[in-house]
Design an enzyme around this catalytic site. Sequence first.
Site, mmCIF file in Angstrom:
data_model
loop_
_atom_site.group_PDB
_atom_site.id
_atom_site.type_symbol
_atom_site.label_atom_id
_atom_site.label_comp_id
_atom_site.label_asym_id
_atom_site.label_seq_id
_atom_site.Cartn_x
_atom_site.Cartn_y
_atom_site.Cartn_z
ATOM 1 N N TYR A 98 3.943 9.255 -26.211
ATOM 2 C CA TYR A 98 4.760 10.034 -25.283
ATOM 3 C C TYR A 98 5.445 9.127 -24.255
ATOM 4 C CZ TYR A 98 3.132 14.469 -27.147
ATOM 5 O OH TYR A 98 2.891 15.540 -27.972
ATOM 6 N N GLU A 140 -3.143 18.893 -28.160
ATOM 7 C CA GLU A 140 -3.435 18.002 -29.293
ATOM 8 C C GLU A 140 -4.833 17.400 -29.185
ATOM 9 O OE1 GLU A 140 -0.014 15.460 -29.041
ATOM 10 O OE2 GLU A 140 1.292 17.209 -29.308
#
Length: 398
Positions: A98, A140
């Site tokens: 990310y 996640e």
Amino acid sequence: MLSEQSAATVRATLPVVGAAIGEITERFYAGLFAAHPELLRDLFNRGNQAAGTQRQALAGSVAAFATHLVDHPDQRPDAMLSRIAHKHASLGVTPAQYQVVHEHLFAAIVDVLGEAVTPEVAAAWDEVYWLMANALIAVEKRLYEESGGHGWREWEVVERVAETGDVASFRLRPVDGGPVRDFRAGQYVSVRVELPDGARQIRQYSLSGAPGSALRQISVKRVSGDAGGATPEGEVSHHLHARVREGDVLELSEPYGDLVLDDVTDTPLLLASAGIGVTPMTAMLAQLAETGHRAPVTVVHGDRSPADHALRADHEAYAAKLPDAAVHFWYEAQAPAGARSGLVDLSGIVVPSGTRAYLCGPLPFMRAVRTQLIEKGVAPADIHYEVFGPDLWLASQG
């Protein structure tokens, strides 16, 4: 959620960012893959990149998330985040990635919008990004914990069945002989294969067999490209059809996906599919038959012809085991007695009050069915869908 100052800035700049989001995502992916070519080779779907569909999906999700934040500051679009998180988990996306995405996405924003990206604007959109990213990371993390952590496991093909001229089912068992986690009907697995050029490409395929088995079954449609290049040939589907036989080994992820049957014991259901979208529906019907679901179930499917209807025998057999099921098939050609000709049309179908619907198939099909269901009184919140490939539903709503 989003701070008041950032919300005002995002609201004011959303039209500008939204108008440029397509160019921003194009620049983003170009910069990302130039710096990290291994991501295109081994993580991202090269076909979707070539067709531009992944850019559309990213643009749609970012715009939808930002719009939701300013329109509903006290809510979070959990359904959208869950769908994305399941796909990321099936790929093995990590928190560190990310930060890499952030670096290249914001470089692309500055590159496209230039002086319009003031420190205030940059800070507001940075807040949007990390709200979305941290929410996905949290979901996640939970998914990885529930599945025992992401990892690729080797599975041997024990049987290959030609379902139609362009659909083959592969039944697999774990090479290590260890226990198999059960899956929920409607879920999918990622399959990773090494292609002739050394790339290790990943695709998701719904589990089309019945839950509770020690075997996994996936049914793969060979994707053929069109002459104009709008739809590229499916690299992985062609590899599986051309090269994988009994005794070969594939790498699979754990099952993921949120299009599952929850608390439906006394709920009327409608399972609507078209083409290869039949795969999760057969698993759902198998589960309903196994659990003795007694409420009405309406089965809807559309295909080019009976010969193109993959898993048709299973589709019919599982529905026949239910005490209150109505089966409706449409074929564009060669419709047999008892089936309908043309495209799926629910105008003459009785949909019981309180029905919960599950859709899977091409976007035009799902849009049409959703519209017809709403006209029949089905609540929008009770209509769930699965998209194979990048989720362009959000992008199409912008």
